[in-house]
Design a protein around this motif. Structure first.
Motif, PDB file in Angstrom:
ATOM      1  N   SER A   1      -8.169   0.336 -20.347  1.00 28.46           N
ATOM      2  CA  SER A   1      -7.836   1.333 -19.347  1.00 28.46           C
ATOM      3  C   SER A   1      -7.690   0.640 -17.997  1.00 28.46           C
ATOM      4  CB  SER A   1      -8.921   2.404 -19.244  1.00 28.46           C
ATOM      5  OG  SER A   1      -9.018   3.144 -20.437  1.00 28.46           O
ATOM      6  N   TYR A   2      -6.857   1.183 -17.140  1.00 30.74           N
ATOM      7  CA  TYR A   2      -6.632   0.579 -15.836  1.00 30.74           C
ATOM      8  C   TYR A   2      -6.097   1.638 -14.881  1.00 30.74           C
ATOM      9  CZ  TYR A   2      -1.855   0.500 -17.660  1.00 30.74           C
ATOM     10  OH  TYR A   2      -0.653   0.856 -18.217  1.00 30.74           O
ATOM     11  N   GLN A   3      -6.211   1.368 -13.613  1.00 32.68           N
ATOM     12  CA  GLN A   3      -5.628   2.215 -12.591  1.00 32.68           C
ATOM     13  C   GLN A   3      -4.514   1.467 -11.883  1.00 32.68           C
ATOM     14  OE1 GLN A   3      -9.502   3.305 -10.607  1.00 32.68           O
ATOM     15  NE2 GLN A   3      -8.701   5.384 -10.917  1.00 32.68           N
ATOM     16  N   ILE A   4      -3.528   2.215 -11.395  1.00 35.27           N
ATOM     17  CA  ILE A   4      -2.400   1.613 -10.695  1.00 35.27           C
ATOM     18  C   ILE A   4      -2.685   1.695  -9.204  1.00 35.27           C
ATOM     19  CG2 ILE A   4       0.080   1.732 -10.248  1.00 35.27           C
ATOM     20  CD1 ILE A   4       0.446   2.814 -13.063  1.00 35.27           C
ATOM     21  N   LYS A   5      -3.123   0.569  -8.664  1.00 28.89           N
ATOM     22  CA  LYS A   5      -3.475   0.489  -7.248  1.00 28.89           C
ATOM     23  C   LYS A   5      -3.036  -0.861  -6.690  1.00 28.89           C
ATOM     24  CE  LYS A   5      -7.536   3.506  -7.630  1.00 28.89           C
ATOM     25  NZ  LYS A   5      -8.991   3.639  -7.361  1.00 28.89           N
ATOM     26  N   PRO A   6      -1.720  -1.101  -6.604  1.00 36.06           N
ATOM     27  CA  PRO A   6      -1.272  -2.385  -6.055  1.00 36.06           C
ATOM     28  C   PRO A   6      -1.738  -2.540  -4.613  1.00 36.06           C
ATOM     29  CG  PRO A   6       0.561  -0.841  -6.250  1.00 36.06           C
ATOM     30  CD  PRO A   6      -0.600  -0.215  -6.951  1.00 36.06           C
ATOM     31  N   SER A   7      -2.079  -3.753  -4.235  1.00 35.10           N
ATOM     32  CA  SER A   7      -2.688  -3.983  -2.925  1.00 35.10           C
ATOM     33  C   SER A   7      -1.671  -4.273  -1.828  1.00 35.10           C
ATOM     34  CB  SER A   7      -3.700  -5.123  -3.009  1.00 35.10           C
ATOM     35  OG  SER A   7      -3.070  -6.302  -3.505  1.00 35.10           O
ATOM     36  N   VAL A   8      -0.612  -5.020  -2.160  1.00 34.47           N
ATOM     37  CA  VAL A   8       0.377  -5.383  -1.138  1.00 34.47           C
ATOM     38  C   VAL A   8       1.781  -5.210  -1.699  1.00 34.47           C
ATOM     39  CG1 VAL A   8      -1.145  -6.988   0.061  1.00 34.47           C
ATOM     40  CG2 VAL A   8       0.325  -7.827  -1.800  1.00 34.47           C
ATOM     41  N   ASP A   9       2.761  -5.003  -0.793  1.00 28.60           N
ATOM     42  CA  ASP A   9       4.145  -4.881  -1.214  1.00 28.60           C
ATOM     43  C   ASP A   9       4.800  -6.249  -1.261  1.00 28.60           C
ATOM     44  OD1 ASP A   9       4.765  -5.617   1.390  1.00 28.60           O
ATOM     45  OD2 ASP A   9       5.530  -3.648   1.992  1.00 28.60           O
ATOM     46  N   ARG A  10       6.102  -6.270  -1.465  1.00 28.31           N
ATOM     47  CA  ARG A  10       6.801  -7.551  -1.644  1.00 28.31           C
ATOM     48  C   ARG A  10       6.780  -8.409  -0.384  1.00 28.31           C
ATOM     49  NH1 ARG A  10      12.574  -8.069  -0.613  1.00 28.31           N
ATOM     50  NH2 ARG A  10      13.363  -6.391   0.714  1.00 28.31           N
ATOM     51  N   HIS A  11       6.509  -7.806   0.764  1.00 32.34           N
ATOM     52  CA  HIS A  11       6.444  -8.539   2.022  1.00 32.34           C
ATOM     53  C   HIS A  11       5.024  -8.968   2.374  1.00 32.34           C
ATOM     54  CE1 HIS A  11      10.570  -7.255   2.711  1.00 32.34           C
ATOM     55  NE2 HIS A  11      10.205  -6.004   2.509  1.00 32.34           N
ATOM     56  N   GLY A  12       4.050  -8.566   1.538  1.00 32.53           N
ATOM     57  CA  GLY A  12       2.660  -8.862   1.835  1.00 32.53           C
ATOM     58  C   GLY A  12       1.977  -7.813   2.679  1.00 32.53           C
ATOM     59  N   ASN A  13       2.646  -6.698   2.930  1.00 35.67           N
ATOM     60  CA  ASN A  13       2.045  -5.619   3.699  1.00 35.67           C
ATOM     61  C   ASN A  13       1.138  -4.779   2.808  1.00 35.67           C
ATOM     62  OD1 ASN A  13       3.600  -6.338   5.996  1.00 35.67           O
ATOM     63  ND2 ASN A  13       5.352  -5.215   5.155  1.00 35.67           N
ATOM     64  N   PRO A  14       0.047  -4.239   3.350  1.00 40.07           N
ATOM     65  CA  PRO A  14      -0.873  -3.450   2.518  1.00 40.07           C
ATOM     66  C   PRO A  14      -0.236  -2.161   2.018  1.00 40.07           C
ATOM     67  CG  PRO A  14      -1.497  -3.322   4.841  1.00 40.07           C
ATOM     68  CD  PRO A  14      -0.438  -4.381   4.735  1.00 40.07           C
ATOM     69  N   ILE A  15      -0.582  -1.796   0.787  1.00 37.83           N
ATOM     70  CA  ILE A  15      -0.117  -0.546   0.173  1.00 37.83           C
ATOM     71  C   ILE A  15      -1.282   0.442   0.172  1.00 37.83           C
ATOM     72  CG2 ILE A  15       0.591   0.521  -2.016  1.00 37.83           C
ATOM     73  CD1 ILE A  15       2.204  -1.959  -2.620  1.00 37.83           C
ATOM     74  N   THR A  16      -1.025   1.654   0.661  1.00 37.79           N
ATOM     75  CA  THR A  16      -2.071   2.678   0.686  1.00 37.79           C
ATOM     76  C   THR A  16      -1.960   3.669  -0.463  1.00 37.79           C
ATOM     77  OG1 THR A  16      -0.740   4.083   2.156  1.00 37.79           O
ATOM     78  CG2 THR A  16      -2.249   2.509   3.190  1.00 37.79           C
ATOM     79  N   THR A  17      -0.777   3.769  -1.089  1.00 40.03           N
ATOM     80  CA  THR A  17      -0.589   4.710  -2.191  1.00 40.03           C
ATOM     81  C   THR A  17      -1.359   4.242  -3.424  1.00 40.03           C
ATOM     82  OG1 THR A  17       1.603   5.322  -1.392  1.00 40.03           O
ATOM     83  CG2 THR A  17       1.102   5.821  -3.689  1.00 40.03           C
ATOM     84  N   GLN A  18      -2.080   5.145  -4.045  1.00 35.20           N
ATOM     85  CA  GLN A  18      -2.800   4.861  -5.282  1.00 35.20           C
ATOM     86  C   GLN A  18      -2.548   5.984  -6.273  1.00 35.20           C
ATOM     87  OE1 GLN A  18      -6.940   4.306  -4.311  1.00 35.20           O
ATOM     88  NE2 GLN A  18      -6.587   2.390  -3.225  1.00 35.20           N
ATOM     89  N   PHE A  19      -2.353   5.635  -7.526  1.00 33.34           N
ATOM     90  CA  PHE A  19      -2.131   6.646  -8.545  1.00 33.34           C
ATOM     91  C   PHE A  19      -3.466   7.238  -9.008  1.00 33.34           C
ATOM     92  CE2 PHE A  19       2.287   5.398 -10.409  1.00 33.34           C
ATOM     93  CZ  PHE A  19       2.832   5.572  -9.154  1.00 33.34           C
ATOM     94  N   ASP A  20      -3.427   8.512  -9.292  1.00 35.28           N
ATOM     95  CA  ASP A  20      -4.596   9.234  -9.776  1.00 35.28           C
ATOM     96  C   ASP A  20      -4.818   8.935 -11.260  1.00 35.28           C
ATOM     97  OD1 ASP A  20      -6.700  11.121  -9.727  1.00 35.28           O
ATOM     98  OD2 ASP A  20      -5.372  12.636 -10.579  1.00 35.28           O
ATOM     99  N   GLY A  21      -6.058   9.056 -11.706  1.00 31.94           N
ATOM    100  CA  GLY A  21      -6.347   8.961 -13.127  1.00 31.94           C
ATOM    101  C   GLY A  21      -6.290   7.544 -13.661  1.00 31.94           C
ATOM    102  N   TRP A  22      -6.200   7.469 -14.985  1.00 33.37           N
ATOM    103  CA  TRP A  22      -6.282   6.189 -15.694  1.00 33.37           C
ATOM    104  C   TRP A  22      -5.150   6.077 -16.705  1.00 33.37           C
ATOM    105  CZ3 TRP A  22     -10.341   2.726 -14.682  1.00 33.37           C
ATOM    106  CH2 TRP A  22     -11.307   3.200 -13.790  1.00 33.37           C
ATOM    107  N   TYR A  23      -4.611   4.872 -16.814  1.00 25.49           N
ATOM    108  CA  TYR A  23      -3.605   4.560 -17.821  1.00 25.49           C
ATOM    109  C   TYR A  23      -4.259   3.727 -18.921  1.00 25.49           C
ATOM    110  CZ  TYR A  23      -0.207   6.397 -14.553  1.00 25.49           C
ATOM    111  OH  TYR A  23       0.490   7.244 -13.715  1.00 25.49           O
TER     112      TYR A  23
END
Length: 515
Positions: free
Chosen positions: A118-140
């Protein structure tokens, strides 16, 4: 390194988080369940299930706990002995697939069980190295079944801790099977709050019904698998868009007898984040699907068929020239090696953004980077590629066999490409074995791009067939050939041909399918 550790952003701890477990425990207790095992051994079904693990929640009291968005793919290049199952759940209560060659009414009756992660989708940075704040709910959840028998039907459920899905079936590919499959893409919703429809008022846009109709008709064809050529959703970072897509496909990409159809998923530019370049990362796509290798460019081998998938996103929804300049050369050498390593009778290369379509080259659009890098490889007769299947443009197009003779660097008025473009020069071949047939099939329900005489999207001299309406393309390997038919969702056949073939002249299509 194990793929799961490379791909995922937050793994399930050995002990389910206390707060989640408390919710689940109270809910399960209300059904009278107790003594549920949490062992991770996989020697047999009895190690995972007990008699008390038998309330399948069919009464709906804990419907919110049940697995959702179940879909199939191949995460390794072995379509004969493996199948990978991915799904979503609100809580990480179980990572099991129970399966058998016969159907069962209860989860503990199946002969086999496989356990994954199981895992969550919570990428930390975008392709430019900028922080990502969007996080997916639940578990895959991702579970690969291995050691399967070729050409065999298996029945399965997913879940764990007494919370299991309904039963579906899947079929492995037979060693000498003549596979049939569907190609298509672009099922995303319109963007811009209606702006996209205002730009093309003659476009067909009845999302999501057109998407759902195409999927229903595809399932009725009973294909062995589908090749979905990108732009499943409008925004890859928008979980609601993914929820809608997977819920629809779980319901509709299933045959009349309950067989779930595997998805060979190819990334499109709209899977990258939000328009034009917000929170852009491949991780949205890689999180919801399970593909071989790096999951972006990979290949699968079927009997007499080699299928190659490439990544053409421009590294953002905006499909930028600068992103394509990075993305295309990363795949050059891999593509050569992949095609060299296969002696299959039929070869298909599939990627999202086409360079031969209703739009001309030489304008500085990102597709011309892929033209420059890949046309010389794909059209090299030593590699034996028969078809290039693409999407992105929301219509259908089939070319005559093409041989690109020159890729000319030209000046453009496009500042995004540094005022540079690449113009394709080509010859049409009367023998399909002397050229490559290019197909655009981007009409899985997104607003169509009508062919307009004198417009940006127009009938071109290399086109053998063209249509601008929701449709899909069915391919079937036959004795000595590959039969390909494109169908309207209303039933009519829009185009049909069989490889190999020869032709003496090259008439262009009429505008009869302009809507």
């Amino acid at each position: 390194m194990d793929k799961v550790f490379e791909k995922k952003y937050a793994r399930v701890p050995i002990i389910v988080p206390i707060a989640l477990f408390a919710v689940a425990a109270v809910a399960i207790a209300s059904l009278g369940l107790s003594g549920i095992k949490t062992t991770t051994t996989s020697t047999g079904i009895e190690d995972h299930l007990t008699a008390s693990d038998t309330a399948e929640l069919s009464d709906g009291r804990l419907e919110f706990l049940k697995p959702k968005q179940v879909h199939l793919s191949w995460s390794t290049n072995d379509v004969y002995h493996t199948m990978t199952v991915v799904w979503w759940s609100q809580f990480p209560l179980g990572n099991k697939v129970v399966y058998d060659t016969v159907s069962h009414d209860r989860s503990w009756e199946y002969a086999h069980v496989a356990e994954g992660n199981s895992y969550q989708i919570k990428p930390s940075v975008d392709r430019h190295g900028n922080p990502i704040t969007t996080q997916f709910d639940g578990w895959y959840h991702e579970v690969e079944l291995t050691g399967l028998e070729p050409g065999t039907t298996y029945h399965f459920r997913v879940g764990g801790l007494g919370v299991y899905s309904q039963e579906w079936s899947f079929k492995t590919i037979g060693l000498d099977e003549k596979v049939d499959f569907v190609m298509g893409g672009d099922s995303r919703r319109p963007w811009g709050g209606g702006y996209e429809i205002k730009v093309s008022p003659t476009a067909i846009s009845n999302w999501p019904w057109a998407r759902d109709w195409v999927t229903t008709e595809v399932a009725a064809e009973d294909p062995d698998f589908i090749v979905f050529i990108g732009d499943m959703v409008n925004e890859g970072r928008n979980q609601e868009h993914w929820n809608n897509w997977f819920d629809s496909f779980q319901e509709r990409l299933v045959t009349e007898n309950g067989r779930m159809i595997p998805i060979v998923a190819i990334i499109g530019n709209h899977e990258m984040g939000a328009y034009p370049d917000e929170e852009s990362t491949y991780e949205w796509f890689k999180g919801v699907f399970a593909n071989p290798g790096n999951e972006l460019w990979y290949s699968l081998d079927f009997p007499n068929l080699h299928l190659t998938a490439l990544s053409t996103t421009g590294q953002c929804i905006g499909t930028w020239w600068s992103g394509a300049q990075i993305e295309a050369p990363q795949q050059d050498e891999w593509l050569r090696e992949d095609l060299t390593g296969s002696d299959a009778e039929w070869k298909i290369v599939a990627f999202h953004v086409p360079y031969y379509s209703g739009y001309v080259t030489g304008t500085g659009y990102a597709s011309e980077i892929y033209l420059k890098h890949w046309a010389p490889i794909i059209e090299n007769s030593a590699y034996g590629v028969d078809i290039v299947a693409t999407g992105h443009v929301h219509d259908y197009m089939r070319s005559y066999p093409i041989k690109t003779t020159e890729i000319e660097e030209v000046e453009t008025d496009n500042p995004y490409s540094d005022y540079t473009g690449y113009l394709a020069h080509y010859e049409l071949k009367g023998d399909s074995e002397e050229g490559v047939t290019y197909i655009v099939q981007g009409a899985w329900g997104a607003p169509t791009d009508p062919y307009v005489k004198g417009g940006d999207c127009d009938i071109r001299d290399f086109m053998a067939s063209a249509a601008a309406r929701p449709s899909y393309t069915l391919a079937e390997i036959t004795d000595g050939g590959m039969h390909i038919e494109t169908k309207d969702i209303a039933g009519p056949t829009l185009d049909e041909f069989t490889l190999p073939y020869t032709i003496d002249n090259f008439p262009v299509p009429e505008y009869e399918y302009v809507i």
